[in-house]
Design an enzyme around this catalytic site. Sequence first.
Site, PDB file in Angstrom:
ATOM      1  N   ILE A   6       0.844  -1.195   0.000  1.00  0.00           N
ATOM      2  CA  ILE A   6       0.000   0.000   0.000  1.00  0.00           C
ATOM      3  C   ILE A   6       0.879   1.243   0.000  1.00  0.00           C
ATOM      4  O   ILE A   6       1.692   1.441   0.913  1.00  0.00           O
ATOM      5  CB  ILE A   6      -0.911   0.028   1.244  1.00  0.00           C
ATOM      6  CG1 ILE A   6      -1.671  -1.296   1.393  1.00  0.00           C
ATOM      7  CG2 ILE A   6      -1.884   1.205   1.178  1.00  0.00           C
ATOM      8  CD1 ILE A   6      -2.188  -1.529   2.792  1.00  0.00           C
ATOM      9  N   TYR A 154      -2.508  17.329 -12.313  1.00  0.00           N
ATOM     10  CA  TYR A 154      -3.241  16.266 -11.630  1.00  0.00           C
ATOM     11  C   TYR A 154      -4.223  15.563 -12.567  1.00  0.00           C
ATOM     12  O   TYR A 154      -4.274  14.324 -12.614  1.00  0.00           O
ATOM     13  CB  TYR A 154      -3.979  16.851 -10.428  1.00  0.00           C
ATOM     14  CG  TYR A 154      -4.632  15.823  -9.538  1.00  0.00           C
ATOM     15  CD1 TYR A 154      -3.866  14.995  -8.723  1.00  0.00           C
ATOM     16  CD2 TYR A 154      -6.017  15.684  -9.496  1.00  0.00           C
ATOM     17  CE1 TYR A 154      -4.464  14.049  -7.896  1.00  0.00           C
ATOM     18  CE2 TYR A 154      -6.624  14.752  -8.662  1.00  0.00           C
ATOM     19  CZ  TYR A 154      -5.841  13.937  -7.873  1.00  0.00           C
ATOM     20  OH  TYR A 154      -6.435  12.999  -7.051  1.00  0.00           O
ATOM     21  N   LYS A 158      -3.879  11.522 -13.779  1.00  0.00           N
ATOM     22  CA  LYS A 158      -4.932  10.548 -13.499  1.00  0.00           C
ATOM     23  C   LYS A 158      -5.521   9.979 -14.795  1.00  0.00           C
ATOM     24  O   LYS A 158      -5.841   8.782 -14.868  1.00  0.00           O
ATOM     25  CB  LYS A 158      -6.031  11.176 -12.637  1.00  0.00           C
ATOM     26  CG  LYS A 158      -5.587  11.496 -11.215  1.00  0.00           C
ATOM     27  CD  LYS A 158      -5.078  10.256 -10.485  1.00  0.00           C
ATOM     28  CE  LYS A 158      -4.709  10.546  -9.042  1.00  0.00           C
ATOM     29  NZ  LYS A 158      -4.180   9.358  -8.338  1.00  0.00           N
ATOM     30  N   THR A 191      -9.639  14.456   3.533  1.00  0.00           N
ATOM     31  CA  THR A 191      -8.218  14.197   3.770  1.00  0.00           C
ATOM     32  C   THR A 191      -7.427  15.507   3.757  1.00  0.00           C
ATOM     33  O   THR A 191      -7.962  16.580   3.465  1.00  0.00           O
ATOM     34  CB  THR A 191      -7.653  13.270   2.672  1.00  0.00           C
ATOM     35  OG1 THR A 191      -7.766  13.940   1.405  1.00  0.00           O
ATOM     36  CG2 THR A 191      -8.404  11.952   2.626  1.00  0.00           C
TER      37      THR A 191
END
Length: 250
Positions: A6, A154, A158, A191
């Site tokens: 992870i 970004y 992605k 987050t």
Amino acid sequence: MNYYIITGASRGLGEAIAENLISKDNHLFCISRKGNEDLVVRAGLKDCRIDFFEYDFNFLEEIDMLAETIFERINFKKADSVCLINNAGVAKPIKPVGNFPSFEIISNMNVNLIAPMILVSEFIKRTEEVTCERKIVNISSGAGKKPYYGWGCYCSAKAAMDMFTGCVGVEQKNITNPVKIISFVPGIIDTDMQADIRECSEEDFEQVERFIKFKENGNLKSPDFVAKKLLELIHNNETKTGMIYDIKEL
């Protein structure tokens, strides 16, 4: 024994994924720039083996060595499954193209795209002779499908990662023991990355007020909720390789 690798595991979604995988039947390999001692302690209390690697994915040239260290610790004779979860990511730079130095472009692509591509390649190469179940999840974003003002790096990273996932899926389709690889769009999560976005100026990110409202109105999903949805998807035998799965559709 199930083995999970992870990335970005020290906080946010990565920490929540690791937390939900703490079990004596699992061995966790966590990678992030900073360690998480609390996570290590919690794993120890439940007899879950965990190895934590502090590593910055801007150092691309040593990722193969990191992979070698990890895979040397996997006992494939006793492995039921091996899973890589590429979760580490950065939103910055959040500014219109032309308003930031080149090293920020390089750093964004290193962490969001090139490092996970290298890890996927290392994973496939180092597990091609094994008979256990092999899985890879690339954490994607709705930004990979829609352009946003100020998110040129970004969004591009992605989108490229989703295409890479599809290409690997095509390559693996007719292999005897194929790697099951998917992209997962987790939605908007509460987050530190979201906190960074909310601190942007409207000049750098036109939709900053919209993202501030997401927080104020309680529209952000908890990392734990998203982690549980992701793990349900990983363990679902109906999940198809090479696909992009959006949490909104689950």
